[in-house]
Design an enzyme around this catalytic site. Structure first.
Site, short mmCIF file in Angstrom:
data_model
loop_
_atom_site.label_atom_id
_atom_site.label_comp_id
_atom_site.label_asym_id
_atom_site.label_seq_id
_atom_site.Cartn_x
_atom_site.Cartn_y
_atom_site.Cartn_z
N GLU A 258 0.81 -1.22 0.00
CA GLU A 258 0.00 0.00 0.00
C GLU A 258 0.84 1.28 0.00
OE1 GLU A 258 -2.81 -0.54 3.21
OE2 GLU A 258 -3.36 -2.53 2.49
N ASN B 240 2.16 -5.00 -3.18
CA ASN B 240 0.75 -5.32 -2.95
C ASN B 240 -0.01 -4.01 -2.74
OD1 ASN B 240 -1.33 -7.26 -2.45
ND2 ASN B 240 -1.11 -6.91 -0.24
N HIS C 209 -10.59 -5.69 -2.19
CA HIS C 209 -11.62 -5.60 -1.15
C HIS C 209 -12.83 -4.91 -1.75
CE1 HIS C 209 -9.02 -7.01 2.06
NE2 HIS C 209 -8.08 -6.18 1.65
O1 G3I Z 1 -3.27 -8.21 18.65
C1 G3I Z 1 -4.12 -7.24 19.25
C2 G3I Z 1 -4.56 -7.73 20.57
O2 G3I Z 1 -3.45 -7.86 21.42
C3 G3I Z 1 -5.58 -6.73 21.15
O3 G3I Z 1 -6.09 -7.21 22.35
C4 G3I Z 1 -6.73 -6.53 20.16
C5 G3I Z 1 -7.72 -5.48 20.65
O4 G3I Z 1 -8.27 -4.77 19.56
O5 G3I Z 1 -6.19 -6.09 18.95
C6 G3I Z 1 -5.30 -7.00 18.35
O6 G3I Z 1 -4.84 -6.48 17.16
C7 G3I Z 1 -5.75 -6.42 16.08
C8 G3I Z 1 -5.19 -7.23 14.94
O7 G3I Z 1 -5.98 -7.07 13.78
C9 G3I Z 1 -5.11 -8.71 15.26
O8 G3I Z 1 -6.35 -9.24 15.55
C10 G3I Z 1 -5.93 -4.96 15.68
O9 G3I Z 1 -6.61 -4.26 16.69
C11 G3I Z 1 -6.69 -4.87 14.38
O10 G3I Z 1 -6.70 -3.53 13.93
C12 G3I Z 1 -6.03 -5.72 13.34
O11 G3I Z 1 -6.75 -5.65 12.13
C13 G3I Z 1 -6.09 -6.12 10.99
C14 G3I Z 1 -5.88 -4.98 9.99
O12 G3I Z 1 -5.26 -5.49 8.83
C15 G3I Z 1 -5.01 -3.86 10.54
O13 G3I Z 1 -4.93 -2.83 9.62
C16 G3I Z 1 -6.96 -7.19 10.34
O14 G3I Z 1 -7.06 -8.31 11.21
C17 G3I Z 1 -6.36 -7.60 9.01
O15 G3I Z 1 -7.27 -8.41 8.33
C18 G3I Z 1 -6.07 -6.38 8.14
O16 G3I Z 1 -5.45 -6.82 6.97
C19 G3I Z 1 -5.11 -5.80 6.02
C20 G3I Z 1 -3.93 -6.31 5.24
O17 G3I Z 1 -2.89 -6.68 6.10
C21 G3I Z 1 -3.45 -5.28 4.22
N1 G3I Z 1 -4.53 -4.84 3.38
C22 G3I Z 1 -5.75 -4.40 4.05
C23 G3I Z 1 -6.23 -5.47 5.02
C24 G3I Z 1 -7.50 -5.06 5.66
O18 G3I Z 1 -7.29 -3.93 6.48
#
Ligand code: G3I
Length: 359
Positions: A172, A213, A248
């Site tokens: 990105e 990507n 997406h």
């Molecule tokens: O690991 C912490 C945990 O310790 C905490 O208790 C919890 C509370 O919110 O958060 C956890 O982290 C989260 C993480 O996912 C793991 O579950 C984050 O808050 C959350 O923001 C994060 O979201 C991820 C997101 O990227 C972040 O931008 C999504 O799962 C993931 O699917 C998403 O993937 C991205 C790709 O990498 C790149 N392209 C876009 C795509 C969608 O945003």
């Protein structure tokens, strides 16, 4: 001793043995099937794809599902040829404190993939998001930051050397208006951070395929024009092998009409193209009409990839609504994946499978 008692005494050990054997088989069956798995219709997606042109079908794998859910693991191994750890390889996860490396979740994903014959997409080395606090809020000079970036790439790629099919090296990098996205990287290092990251990555694992990507660059336009320019420059230096189009979507913005044409102009540069994070978010609660419309978007996406000869993999961003980033990031939306949260096939799954099998 009466004859019936003698017979009973002789038969008892055999009966007991048979019972124990049956019990063991049943519990083995349970642990393999997974109590939360539901039978899916037809042959596995990866098998259909293999028999009809060889597209590799992948999925992102949520770390909780992989760790705790037998049915999730079973469907993952059965249906998909590529696994992308959804978060486990991101910087915030592997180095939450500077110098304190935590590979547990990433190792688990890579080991699972190896045991079940899936390829791994490494995701992702240099991104503006999900950076650890020490890096996001650090005050590094350009020289220091360059070293931090290079060390990270070399360390992570070195650890998994030979076990990753493709690395998302830079994620990105382009803003929606077609300029370079502001980030720790572009702000401090300027545009050269992209080629520098790829140069370091090429050295770290020369056999891995290197990808850039991008999100929202599926259509012809300013953003994909800028990406094209970046890829052209990288390709001229032999630094990039693949361009990932995340894909997406939702029902308002499905597969753009110009997507195949857009992918072809990248392929014409001599790189592979891939769909890397496909999902189709629905407004909740989603009814039958929405689920049918969603199936159409998934079908269109498979059709686009199959229509572009260098589109060699199609990865969905999670395969069950039980684990999808959509409800957290877009409240009011969800149901974005192929299986519902009970791991049952949705119309989208059937449409995806049918599109893979189409002549
Ligand atoms: O690991 C912490 C945990 O310790 C905490 O208790 C919890 C509370 O919110 O958060 C956890 O982290 C989260 C993480 O996912 C793991 O579950 C984050 O808050 C959350 O923001 C994060 O979201 C991820 C997101 O990227 C972040 O931008 C999504 O799962 C993931 O699917 C998403 O993937 C991205 C790709 O990498 C790149 N392209 C876009 C795509 C969608 O945003």
């Amino acid at each position: 001793m009466p004859r019936w008692l003698r017979r009973l005494l002789i038969a008892a050990p055999f009966a007991l043995f048979a019972l124990v054997l049956l019990g063991a088989l049943a519990s083995h069956h349970d642990s393999v099937r997974g109590p939360d798995a539901k039978p899916l219709p037809g042959p596995p997606l990866k098998q259909i794809a293999k028999a009809h042109g060889g597209l590799l079908v992948g999925t992102a794998a949520d770390e909780t599902g992989l760790r705790n859910e037998p049915g999730f693991r079973e469907d993952l191994a059965r249906e998909f040829a590529i696994l992308t750890p959804e978060n486990a390889m991101k910087w915030a996860f592997v180095e939450p404190e500077r110098g304190k490396l935590d590979w547990a979740a990433a190792d688990r994903a890579v080991d699972f993939a190896r045991r079940h014959g899936l390829a791994v997409r490494g995701h992702t080395l240099v991104w503006y998001s999900q950076l650890p606090g020490w890096l996001q809020d650090g005050t590094f000079s350009a020289a220091q930051l360059r070293k931090v970036m290079d060390d990270h790439i070399a360390t992570e790629m070195g650890r998994y050397k030979g076990r990753i099919r493709t690395w998302d090296v830079v994620n990105e990098a382009v803003a929606d208006d077609g300029t370079l996205r502001p980030s720790v990287w572009s702000d401090t290092l300027g545009p050269s951070f992209i080629a520098d990251a790829f140069t370091t990555a090429r050295k770290a694992d020369p056999k891995a395929r290197l990808a850039i990507n991008e999100i929202g660059a599926e259509t012809l336009g300013r953003k994909s024009d800028k990406l094209l320019e970046i890829v052209k420059a990288l390709k001229a230096r032999g630094l990039v092998d693949e361009v990932g189009f995340q894909s997406h979507f939702n029902l308002e913005h499905g597969v753009p009409k110009s997507m195949a044409e857009n992918l072809r102009r990248f392929a014409a540069l001599g790189v592979d193209v891939a769909i890397t994070e496909a999902d189709v978010a629905l407004r909740e609660p989603a009814g039958d009409d929405e689920l049918r419309a969603q199936a159409g978007v998934y079908r269109d996406l498979v059709d686009v990839c199959r229509a572009v000869p260098r589109c060699d993999s199609l990865t969905v961003w999670g395969f069950t609504d039980r684990h999808s980033w959509i409800p957290d990031s877009s409240p009011g939306y969800g149901s974005a994946t192929l299986l519902d949260d009970e791991l049952r096939a949705k119309p989208a799954y059937r449409a995806f499978a049918a599109a893979l099998a189409a002549p």
